[in-house]
Design a protein around this motif. Structure first.
Motif, PDB file in Angstrom:
ATOM      1  N   LYS A   2       0.839  -1.186   0.000  1.00 38.08           N
ATOM      2  CA  LYS A   2       0.000   0.000   0.000  1.00 38.08           C
ATOM      3  C   LYS A   2       0.879   1.243   0.000  1.00 38.08           C
ATOM      4  O   LYS A   2       1.872   1.312   0.703  1.00 38.08           O
ATOM      5  CB  LYS A   2      -0.909   0.015   1.216  1.00 38.08           C
ATOM      6  N   LEU A   3       0.477   2.218  -0.813  1.00 40.11           N
ATOM      7  CA  LEU A   3       1.206   3.476  -0.862  1.00 40.11           C
ATOM      8  C   LEU A   3       0.916   4.305   0.379  1.00 40.11           C
ATOM      9  O   LEU A   3      -0.195   4.333   0.872  1.00 40.11           O
ATOM     10  CB  LEU A   3       0.801   4.276  -2.095  1.00 40.11           C
ATOM     11  N   GLU A   4       1.926   4.978   0.870  1.00 44.56           N
ATOM     12  CA  GLU A   4       1.765   5.913   1.968  1.00 44.56           C
ATOM     13  C   GLU A   4       2.437   7.206   1.570  1.00 44.56           C
ATOM     14  O   GLU A   4       3.432   7.212   0.877  1.00 44.56           O
ATOM     15  CB  GLU A   4       2.397   5.392   3.265  1.00 44.56           C
ATOM     16  N   TYR A   5       1.874   8.283   2.014  1.00 45.09           N
ATOM     17  CA  TYR A   5       2.430   9.586   1.718  1.00 45.09           C
ATOM     18  C   TYR A   5       3.146  10.077   2.958  1.00 45.09           C
ATOM     19  O   TYR A   5       4.196   9.576   3.291  1.00 45.09           O
ATOM     20  CB  TYR A   5       1.315  10.503   1.193  1.00 45.09           C
ATOM     21  N   LEU A   6       2.595  10.981   3.669  1.00 49.48           N
ATOM     22  CA  LEU A   6       3.204  11.453   4.910  1.00 49.48           C
ATOM     23  C   LEU A   6       2.311  11.043   6.074  1.00 49.48           C
ATOM     24  O   LEU A   6       1.090  11.038   5.944  1.00 49.48           O
ATOM     25  CB  LEU A   6       3.379  12.971   4.870  1.00 49.48           C
ATOM     26  N   LYS A   7       2.889  10.705   7.173  1.00 45.97           N
ATOM     27  CA  LYS A   7       2.135  10.245   8.340  1.00 45.97           C
ATOM     28  C   LYS A   7       1.299  11.369   8.944  1.00 45.97           C
ATOM     29  O   LYS A   7       1.783  12.475   9.144  1.00 45.97           O
ATOM     30  CB  LYS A   7       3.086   9.703   9.418  1.00 45.97           C
ATOM     31  N   ASN A   8       0.053  11.041   9.237  1.00 48.29           N
ATOM     32  CA  ASN A   8      -0.848  11.897  10.015  1.00 48.29           C
ATOM     33  C   ASN A   8      -1.031  13.312   9.480  1.00 48.29           C
ATOM     34  O   ASN A   8      -1.090  14.262  10.249  1.00 48.29           O
ATOM     35  CB  ASN A   8      -0.376  11.953  11.467  1.00 48.29           C
ATOM     36  N   VAL A   9      -1.132  13.488   8.170  1.00 49.31           N
ATOM     37  CA  VAL A   9      -1.320  14.824   7.630  1.00 49.31           C
ATOM     38  C   VAL A   9      -2.582  14.981   6.778  1.00 49.31           C
ATOM     39  O   VAL A   9      -2.934  16.097   6.412  1.00 49.31           O
ATOM     40  CB  VAL A   9      -0.103  15.306   6.804  1.00 49.31           C
ATOM     41  N   THR A  10      -3.265  13.914   6.472  1.00 52.68           N
ATOM     42  CA  THR A  10      -4.433  14.010   5.603  1.00 52.68           C
ATOM     43  C   THR A  10      -5.572  14.784   6.266  1.00 52.68           C
ATOM     44  O   THR A  10      -5.710  14.802   7.490  1.00 52.68           O
ATOM     45  CB  THR A  10      -4.922  12.609   5.174  1.00 52.68           C
ATOM     46  N   THR A  11      -6.381  15.436   5.448  1.00 54.02           N
ATOM     47  CA  THR A  11      -7.539  16.185   5.949  1.00 54.02           C
ATOM     48  C   THR A  11      -8.769  15.290   6.088  1.00 54.02           C
ATOM     49  O   THR A  11      -9.844  15.777   6.422  1.00 54.02           O
ATOM     50  CB  THR A  11      -7.880  17.353   5.010  1.00 54.02           C
ATOM     51  N   ARG A  40     -20.897  -1.046   8.741  1.00 52.48           N
ATOM     52  CA  ARG A  40     -20.310   0.274   8.975  1.00 52.48           C
ATOM     53  C   ARG A  40     -18.948   0.326   8.297  1.00 52.48           C
ATOM     54  O   ARG A  40     -18.188  -0.640   8.307  1.00 52.48           O
ATOM     55  CB  ARG A  40     -20.092   0.550  10.472  1.00 52.48           C
ATOM     56  N   ALA A  41     -18.653   1.474   7.732  1.00 54.26           N
ATOM     57  CA  ALA A  41     -17.321   1.678   7.170  1.00 54.26           C
ATOM     58  C   ALA A  41     -16.376   2.053   8.298  1.00 54.26           C
ATOM     59  O   ALA A  41     -16.796   2.535   9.358  1.00 54.26           O
ATOM     60  CB  ALA A  41     -17.347   2.795   6.130  1.00 54.26           C
ATOM     61  N   ARG A  42     -15.119   1.802   8.066  1.00 57.63           N
ATOM     62  CA  ARG A  42     -14.087   2.274   8.987  1.00 57.63           C
ATOM     63  C   ARG A  42     -12.825   2.522   8.190  1.00 57.63           C
ATOM     64  O   ARG A  42     -12.618   1.960   7.124  1.00 57.63           O
ATOM     65  CB  ARG A  42     -13.848   1.317  10.143  1.00 57.63           C
ATOM     66  N   ILE A  43     -12.010   3.396   8.709  1.00 57.67           N
ATOM     67  CA  ILE A  43     -10.749   3.727   8.058  1.00 57.67           C
ATOM     68  C   ILE A  43      -9.708   2.696   8.475  1.00 57.67           C
ATOM     69  O   ILE A  43      -9.497   2.470   9.660  1.00 57.67           O
ATOM     70  CB  ILE A  43     -10.291   5.145   8.445  1.00 57.67           C
ATOM     71  N   VAL A  44      -9.068   2.084   7.486  1.00 55.57           N
ATOM     72  CA  VAL A  44      -8.037   1.088   7.778  1.00 55.57           C
ATOM     73  C   VAL A  44      -6.653   1.519   7.303  1.00 55.57           C
ATOM     74  O   VAL A  44      -5.664   0.872   7.635  1.00 55.57           O
ATOM     75  CB  VAL A  44      -8.383  -0.299   7.173  1.00 55.57           C
ATOM     76  N   HIS A  45      -6.596   2.605   6.520  1.00 55.36           N
ATOM     77  CA  HIS A  45      -5.293   3.033   5.992  1.00 55.36           C
ATOM     78  C   HIS A  45      -5.320   4.542   5.733  1.00 55.36           C
ATOM     79  O   HIS A  45      -5.217   4.999   4.596  1.00 55.36           O
ATOM     80  CB  HIS A  45      -4.976   2.254   4.715  1.00 55.36           C
ATOM     81  N   GLN A  46      -5.484   5.321   6.778  1.00 57.59           N
ATOM     82  CA  GLN A  46      -5.637   6.772   6.638  1.00 57.59           C
ATOM     83  C   GLN A  46      -4.454   7.425   5.936  1.00 57.59           C
ATOM     84  O   GLN A  46      -4.624   8.341   5.151  1.00 57.59           O
ATOM     85  CB  GLN A  46      -5.868   7.427   7.999  1.00 57.59           C
ATOM     86  N   SER A  91       1.648  22.964   9.282  1.00 55.81           N
ATOM     87  CA  SER A  91       2.417  23.646  10.319  1.00 55.81           C
ATOM     88  C   SER A  91       3.501  22.736  10.897  1.00 55.81           C
ATOM     89  O   SER A  91       4.330  23.168  11.655  1.00 55.81           O
ATOM     90  CB  SER A  91       1.486  24.130  11.434  1.00 55.81           C
ATOM     91  N   SER A  92       3.474  21.464  10.508  1.00 57.41           N
ATOM     92  CA  SER A  92       4.434  20.495  11.021  1.00 57.41           C
ATOM     93  C   SER A  92       5.819  20.746  10.438  1.00 57.41           C
ATOM     94  O   SER A  92       5.975  20.982   9.242  1.00 57.41           O
ATOM     95  CB  SER A  92       3.988  19.088  10.664  1.00 57.41           C
ATOM     96  N   SER A  93       6.846  20.682  11.269  1.00 55.17           N
ATOM     97  CA  SER A  93       8.200  20.940  10.794  1.00 55.17           C
ATOM     98  C   SER A  93       8.726  19.833   9.893  1.00 55.17           C
ATOM     99  O   SER A  93       9.639  20.057   9.120  1.00 55.17           O
ATOM    100  CB  SER A  93       9.136  21.115  11.999  1.00 55.17           C
ATOM    101  N   ASP A  94       8.141  18.624   9.991  1.00 55.00           N
ATOM    102  CA  ASP A  94       8.619  17.537   9.138  1.00 55.00           C
ATOM    103  C   ASP A  94       7.757  17.372   7.894  1.00 55.00           C
ATOM    104  O   ASP A  94       7.896  16.425   7.168  1.00 55.00           O
ATOM    105  CB  ASP A  94       8.692  16.222   9.907  1.00 55.00           C
ATOM    106  N   CYS A  95       6.880  18.322   7.632  1.00 51.53           N
ATOM    107  CA  CYS A  95       6.002  18.261   6.481  1.00 51.53           C
ATOM    108  C   CYS A  95       6.773  18.650   5.219  1.00 51.53           C
ATOM    109  O   CYS A  95       7.472  19.647   5.203  1.00 51.53           O
ATOM    110  CB  CYS A  95       4.806  19.188   6.676  1.00 51.53           C
ATOM    111  N   CYS A  96       6.535  17.898   4.199  1.00 54.01           N
ATOM    112  CA  CYS A  96       7.061  18.168   2.858  1.00 54.01           C
ATOM    113  C   CYS A  96       8.510  18.560   2.897  1.00 54.01           C
ATOM    114  O   CYS A  96       9.022  19.330   2.200  1.00 54.01           O
ATOM    115  CB  CYS A  96       6.217  19.224   2.166  1.00 54.01           C
TER     116      CYS A  96
END
Length: 96
Positions: A2-11, A40-46, A91-96
């Protein structure tokens, strides 16, 4: 894999209370972010969310919110397409 982008940044935001278990989110998500179990749906790979907005646009219960075209995923894709450095409004310092 599974592709991942950056941890914990999605809207991406999801309300299980509003979910009616129709499965549209699971059906339209190109990265397998959702799964429907027990009606019910649930998020498994945010962190796989690319903020395309397909899930929110297809949710008849308005249980999903995502700001398509903003944030880090959009910045990374724009960087790939333009050959430039990705920049976003995080606002995260490790973003992008």
């Amino acid at each position: 894999m599974k592709l991942e982008y950056l941890k914990n940044v999605t809207t991406l935001a999801f309300s299980a209370e509003q979910c009616i278990g129709c499965g549209k989110c699971e059906e339209v998500c190109p990265h397998g972010v959702f799964i429907v179990t027990d009606q019910r749906a649930r998020i498994v790979h945010q962190d796989g969310c690319i903020e395309c907005g397909a899930c929110a646009l297809n949710c008849p219960a308005n249980a999903i919110e995502v700001h398509a075209g903003v944030g880090c995923a959009a910045a990374i894709i724009k960087g790939w397409l333009t050959g430039g450095e990705p920049t976003c409004d995080c606002s995260s310092s490790d973003c992008c």
